[in-house]
Design a protein around this motif. Sequence first.
Motif, short mmCIF file in Angstrom:
data_model
loop_
_atom_site.label_atom_id
_atom_site.label_comp_id
_atom_site.label_asym_id
_atom_site.label_seq_id
_atom_site.Cartn_x
_atom_site.Cartn_y
_atom_site.Cartn_z
N UNK A 1 19.19 -12.14 16.34
CA UNK A 1 18.51 -13.34 16.56
C UNK A 1 18.85 -14.01 17.77
N UNK A 2 17.82 -15.09 18.26
CA UNK A 2 17.98 -15.68 19.44
C UNK A 2 19.50 -16.36 19.74
N UNK A 3 19.74 -17.18 18.64
CA UNK A 3 21.14 -17.88 18.88
C UNK A 3 22.44 -16.94 18.93
N UNK A 4 22.28 -15.58 18.68
CA UNK A 4 23.40 -14.69 18.51
C UNK A 4 23.14 -13.67 19.98
N UNK A 5 21.97 -13.07 20.21
CA UNK A 5 21.59 -12.41 21.20
C UNK A 5 20.60 -13.02 21.88
N UNK A 6 20.87 -13.69 22.94
CA UNK A 6 19.73 -14.56 23.90
C UNK A 6 18.80 -13.37 24.60
N UNK A 7 17.87 -13.85 25.21
CA UNK A 7 17.10 -13.18 26.06
C UNK A 7 17.94 -12.43 27.22
N UNK A 8 18.91 -13.18 27.58
CA UNK A 8 19.56 -12.30 28.71
C UNK A 8 20.44 -11.11 28.20
N UNK A 9 20.70 -11.09 26.89
CA UNK A 9 21.49 -10.06 26.23
C UNK A 9 20.59 -8.85 26.41
N UNK A 10 19.22 -8.91 26.08
CA UNK A 10 18.27 -7.83 26.15
C UNK A 10 17.87 -7.30 27.60
N UNK A 11 18.20 -8.44 28.62
CA UNK A 11 17.80 -8.02 29.89
C UNK A 11 19.11 -7.24 30.48
N UNK A 49 21.79 -2.56 32.31
CA UNK A 49 23.18 -1.93 32.66
C UNK A 49 23.74 -1.13 31.48
N UNK A 50 22.86 -0.94 30.28
CA UNK A 50 23.40 -0.41 29.14
C UNK A 50 24.39 -1.33 28.41
N UNK A 51 24.87 -0.97 27.10
CA UNK A 51 25.81 -1.85 26.51
C UNK A 51 26.70 -0.90 25.48
N UNK A 52 27.92 -1.52 25.44
CA UNK A 52 28.88 -0.96 24.75
C UNK A 52 28.80 -1.21 23.06
N UNK A 53 29.01 -0.30 22.36
CA UNK A 53 28.70 -0.34 20.87
C UNK A 53 29.55 -1.31 20.44
N UNK A 54 28.85 -2.43 19.73
CA UNK A 54 29.93 -3.48 19.25
C UNK A 54 29.45 -3.99 17.97
N UNK A 73 26.26 3.59 16.18
CA UNK A 73 25.28 4.56 16.89
C UNK A 73 26.06 5.09 18.37
N UNK A 74 27.00 4.38 18.81
CA UNK A 74 27.41 4.76 20.11
C UNK A 74 26.77 3.67 21.26
N UNK A 75 27.42 3.81 22.52
CA UNK A 75 27.08 3.06 23.66
C UNK A 75 25.48 3.30 23.91
N UNK A 76 24.74 2.19 24.49
CA UNK A 76 23.70 2.31 24.66
C UNK A 76 23.46 2.57 26.11
N UNK A 77 22.73 3.51 26.84
CA UNK A 77 22.70 3.86 28.41
C UNK A 77 21.81 2.72 29.02
N UNK A 78 21.81 2.59 30.11
CA UNK A 78 20.79 1.71 30.85
C UNK A 78 19.27 2.34 30.63
N UNK A 79 18.31 1.59 30.77
CA UNK A 79 17.00 2.19 30.80
C UNK A 79 16.56 2.54 32.01
#
Length: 153
Positions: A98-108, A113-118, A122-128
């Motif tokens: 939800x936007x209050x927890x993962x704002x738009x910049x989190x998606x960017x 850059x990818x993201x560490x699993x938290x 599923x494991x870490x997400x690689x950059x697209x």
Amino acid sequence: MDKNLRIGIAVLALVGFGALIYSSNSKQARQIAASATQAPATQASAVGRAIVEVKVPEFEGKAVLGQLAYVAKCASCHGENAVGQVGVAPPLVHKIYEPSHHGDMAFVMAAKNGVRSHHWTFGNMPPVDGITDAEVGTIIAYVRTLQRANGIY
């Protein structure tokens, strides 16, 4: 009883209570994530199936372009209409995003850059690869439209 001692006891009680609530919520989130991300050993065919069901609204404006970009760049992992896939990737139509927890910049940042699993296992997400800021912007509009249609604000 001394006033400072009473205040100290009250502060400790509040801290303990807060820690208990945090621990309980974290445990619950881990349990939900674990159950959603792991196919039962007896049902290996569940891998790749949708994790959540979503209502799909009519898309307008930027979200129409976002749907096209999402299909090209995200759907292979996050599933059609961002429902996630058992054993592959989480749903984006989920309270966690939800936007209050993962704002738009989190998606960017995740796309670039990818993201560490938290939140999930599923494991870490690689950059697209090859994604542009403009594409990410339209994908965000698409995902937020799906979220709103499913009661996530």
